[in-house]
Design a protein around this motif. Structure first.
Motif, mmCIF file in Angstrom:
data_model
loop_
_atom_site.group_PDB
_atom_site.id
_atom_site.type_symbol
_atom_site.label_atom_id
_atom_site.label_comp_id
_atom_site.label_asym_id
_atom_site.label_seq_id
_atom_site.Cartn_x
_atom_site.Cartn_y
_atom_site.Cartn_z
ATOM 1 N N SER A 133 0.851 -1.195 0.000
ATOM 2 C CA SER A 133 0.000 0.000 0.000
ATOM 3 C C SER A 133 0.888 1.247 0.000
ATOM 4 C CB SER A 133 -0.914 0.013 1.226
ATOM 5 O OG SER A 133 -0.150 0.322 2.363
ATOM 6 N N PRO A 134 0.429 2.332 -0.646
ATOM 7 C CA PRO A 134 1.206 3.579 -0.621
ATOM 8 C C PRO A 134 1.509 4.036 0.805
ATOM 9 C CG PRO A 134 -0.549 3.739 -2.241
ATOM 10 C CD PRO A 134 -0.776 2.448 -1.502
ATOM 11 N N ALA A 135 0.539 3.835 1.707
ATOM 12 C CA ALA A 135 0.739 4.293 3.092
ATOM 13 C C ALA A 135 1.876 3.530 3.758
ATOM 14 C CB ALA A 135 -0.551 4.125 3.880
ATOM 15 N N SER A 136 1.928 2.211 3.553
ATOM 16 C CA SER A 136 2.994 1.459 4.236
ATOM 17 C C SER A 136 4.352 1.754 3.602
ATOM 18 C CB SER A 136 2.696 -0.041 4.265
ATOM 19 O OG SER A 136 2.527 -0.519 2.963
ATOM 20 N N LEU A 137 4.361 1.952 2.288
ATOM 21 C CA LEU A 137 5.637 2.304 1.638
ATOM 22 C C LEU A 137 6.152 3.641 2.175
ATOM 23 C CD1 LEU A 137 7.424 1.407 -1.066
ATOM 24 C CD2 LEU A 137 6.481 3.569 -1.856
ATOM 25 N N ALA A 138 5.236 4.617 2.228
ATOM 26 C CA ALA A 138 5.633 5.949 2.698
ATOM 27 C C ALA A 138 6.117 5.903 4.150
ATOM 28 C CB ALA A 138 4.459 6.911 2.558
ATOM 29 N N ASN A 139 5.424 5.115 4.940
ATOM 30 C CA ASN A 139 5.801 4.966 6.343
ATOM 31 C C ASN A 139 7.219 4.423 6.489
ATOM 32 O OD1 ASN A 139 4.839 5.468 8.783
ATOM 33 N ND2 ASN A 139 3.820 3.485 9.087
ATOM 34 N N TYR A 177 9.698 4.476 4.291
ATOM 35 C CA TYR A 177 10.775 5.367 3.843
ATOM 36 C C TYR A 177 10.847 6.668 4.633
ATOM 37 C CZ TYR A 177 12.080 2.061 0.335
ATOM 38 O OH TYR A 177 12.529 0.921 -0.278
ATOM 39 N N GLU A 178 9.759 7.023 5.292
ATOM 40 C CA GLU A 178 9.849 8.180 6.190
ATOM 41 C C GLU A 178 10.779 7.836 7.367
ATOM 42 O OE1 GLU A 178 6.116 9.874 7.625
ATOM 43 O OE2 GLU A 178 7.168 10.459 9.453
ATOM 44 N N GLU A 179 10.575 6.652 7.929
ATOM 45 C CA GLU A 179 11.453 6.221 9.028
ATOM 46 C C GLU A 179 12.896 6.110 8.555
ATOM 47 O OE1 GLU A 179 10.966 6.173 12.234
ATOM 48 O OE2 GLU A 179 9.050 6.999 11.580
ATOM 49 N N ASP A 180 13.037 5.562 7.354
ATOM 50 C CA ASP A 180 14.358 5.395 6.757
ATOM 51 C C ASP A 180 15.062 6.760 6.605
ATOM 52 O OD1 ASP A 180 15.915 3.186 5.283
ATOM 53 O OD2 ASP A 180 15.969 4.863 3.865
ATOM 54 N N PHE A 181 14.298 7.741 6.130
ATOM 55 C CA PHE A 181 14.842 9.095 5.961
ATOM 56 C C PHE A 181 15.300 9.659 7.313
ATOM 57 C CE2 PHE A 181 14.016 13.691 6.206
ATOM 58 C CZ PHE A 181 14.856 14.156 5.196
#
Ligand SMILES: Nc1ncnc2c1ncn2[C@@H]1O[C@H](COP(=O)(O)OP(=O)(O)OP(=O)(O)O)[C@@H](O)[C@H]1O
Ligand SMILES: [Zn+2]
Length: 530
Positions: free
Chosen positions: A135-141, A143-147
């Motif tokens: 899901s876009p939400a889990s992907l964004a989540n 990579y946000e943590e990754d960032f």
């Protein structure tokens, strides 16, 4: 803040937006020239003069940086679009602004409130999520943590607050409604909302002097005018969407930042930052939206743009060009301090080329400074036998350096100038240490060395560089794929079997007093990298 604007011609904006007769002048993007010339009508804000002159993209000149309240300097930083690992291009931008933030706080006494928006819904996120079947939400989540982890590893101070787009959809909708109510945006039968560029008279284009052209517009566009831009996009099948007065959909990119920034700072903003690629159309559109919503003449006072990290001289490091090195890969091969010093050695505004040579140079400087600090401490402890040093010369050099550093930093955060000044001081200090080591006996001058070391360390600490664990090769190269940071390649002799220390006196001092049994004074430290 009292603001007025110079008059401009509405017809010239229309000409420009229609692609009739571009006005000469630089500016990123593929748009057409607009009549709102950069700097025209910019009014110096009232408030506290920080003493810094900063290059303001709004005026294309260095302006005195005057903030509304030195105890609460408002700074909005465009954050990442979180769909993949961050690369060194991103790192370069955020480290450079982190250095500026530290300088403003620690040298010029500003208490900065930094807000960063995180774009967690976007075409790129949706595309990548579909490719990965998540899901876009889990992907964004993810990579946000990754960032955030990458930024911490680079020692970039976190913003005072991160705000995610998807956490603020009702606020974004309300912001769009406000713009529509004030007559600067319109909705369409298809459920899109567009900013009406013509509604603002001549204001658009002040930042980079361009208005978006009709290039690339789909023929079935429901915009009134080709250069209008989307505030709200009607839902497409299989895409994340939220209910709104215009039907189901999601926000456009630019409106996210305008809303998030306004949520915290209201209608006034001291500083806005981002990479130079964001100046147009992103920041230009943010300005248009905010000034329409807040009904103000000047929303953001200073726009700071960082130059790009390039590869092979001209290409921007970017995911789409596949010429990137992730932050994680880099940090497996080198330290965050080396990268930071690499960033410090060019103006934040200039493009900078990524290459082993420049990184090696940064690493060599870091070792040289750390070695100096170590030797000066040895002298202070009496481990260097010590001949007389020219104390007055060193005091004088210290005083001059302090002045030069302050002056450089106040001049648009001229970090290369400041680093040069500090390296000059280190050079003087080394010369005196060398004299002390070669002519034992006589009076000693530990205080001046203490003052110099303390200042040098304080300078590097201020800009976020640690000298701890940088001493010599034991802090050694961490090598991996393609990023060969072995110092042997940087020795001036070109002899790869030599030790890392180019300046013979440094290892000589260390060797003589810290490892006296290992050889005659004056010999090389003998440490090898291969
Ligand atoms: N090569 C680069 N050099 C300096 N700053 C960069 C570089 N690439 C991206 N940035 C900056 O990083 C910040 C975050 O950018 P964003 O998440 O929009 O990535 P992007 O520009 O889309 O990257 P890419 O082109 O690799 O997809 C922005 O301020 C942008 O200007
Ligand atoms: Zn933004």
């Amino acid at each position: 803040m009292l603001l007025t604007r110079g008059a401009g011609s509405r017809s010239s904006l229309l000409r420009a937006a229609l692609g009739l007769g571009p006005r000469p002048g630089p500016g990123p993007g593929t748009g057409r020239a607009a009549s709102g010339a950069p700097g025209q009508g910019w009014l110096q804000p009232a408030g506290y003069d920080t003493g810094v002159k900063v290059y303001n993209s709004l005026t294309r000149r260095k302006d005195p940086l005057i903030v509304s309240n030195v105890d609460a300097v408002s700074w909005y930083s465009c954050g990442p679009t979180v769909y993949d690992h961050a690369h060194l291009g991103h790192a370069c931008s955020y480290v450079r602004f982190d250095i500026i933030r530290r300088i403003l706080s620690r040298v010029f006494g500003c208490n900065i409130i930094m807000v960063m928006g995180v774009t967690d819904v976007d075409d790129k996120i949706i595309k990548r999520a579909n490719e990965m079947n998540v899901s876009p939400a889990s992907l964004a989540n993810l990579y946000e943590e990754d960032f955030k982890q990458d930024m911490a590893a680079l020692k970039v101070l976190p913003p005072t607050v991160y705000l995610r787009v998807t956490d603020n959809i009702p606020q974004i909708i309300a912001f769009i409604e406000g713009i529509v109510a004030r007559g600067h945006a319109y909705s369409t039968a298809k459920g899109n909302v567009y900013f009406d560029l013509q509604s603002g008279g001549d204001k658009y284009g002040r930042l980079v002097g361009v208005a978006p052209g009709p290039v690339g517009e789909p023929v079935d566009s429901d915009k009134r005018h080709p250069s209008d831009f989307a505030l709200w996009k009607a839902a497409k099948p299989q895409e994340p969407a939220w209910a709104s007065p215009w039907g189901s959909g999601r926000p456009g990119w630019h409106i996210e930042c305008s809303t998030i920034c306004s949520l915290v700072f209201g209608s006034r903003l001291d500083i806005h930052s981002g990479g130079i690629d964001l100046a147009f159309p992103h920041h230009e559109n943010e300005i248009a939206q905010c000034e329409a919503f807040h009904q103000c003449q000047q929303w953001g006072n200073y726009f700071l743009h960082a130059g790009h990290l390039h590869v092979k001289g001209k290409e921007k490091m970017s995911k789409s060009l596949k010429n990137y090195i992730t932050i994680k890969d880099f940090l497996r091969a080198a330290s965050p301090d080396v990268f930071r010093l690499f960033c410090l050695r060019s103006s934040y505004r200039s493009a900078v080329d990524y290459g082993d040579g420049t990184l090696l140079e940064a690493r060599r400087l870091l070792h040289a400074v750390a070695a100096f600090a170590e030797d000066a401490r040895a002298y202070m402890r009496g481990q260097l036998a010590g001949g007389p040093v020219q104390e007055d010369v060193l005091w004088e050099s210290l005083g001059r350096t302090k002045g030069a550093v302050q002056e450089a930093l106040a001049d648009d955060f001229n970090t290369p100038g400041a680093v040069d000044a500090v390296m000059g001081l280190v050079h003087h200090g080394n010369r005196q240490l060398k004299a002390a080591s070669e002519e034992p006996g006589g009076p000693r001058s530990p205080a001046v060395f203490g003052a110099v070391v303390s200042y040098v360390e304080q300078f590097f600490e201020t800009v976020g560089v640690s000298l701890v664990d940088q001493q010599g090769p034991s802090a050694g190269p961490r090598q991996s794929q393609g990023t060969d940071l072995c110092e042997s390649a940087s020795t001036s002799s070109g002899d790869s079997s030599l030790c890392c220390c180019e300046e013979a006196h440094l290892p000589r001092v260390r060797r003589r007093f810290l490892s006296p049994s290992s050889g005659a004074p004056g010999a090389c430290c003998g440490l090898r990298f291969l």
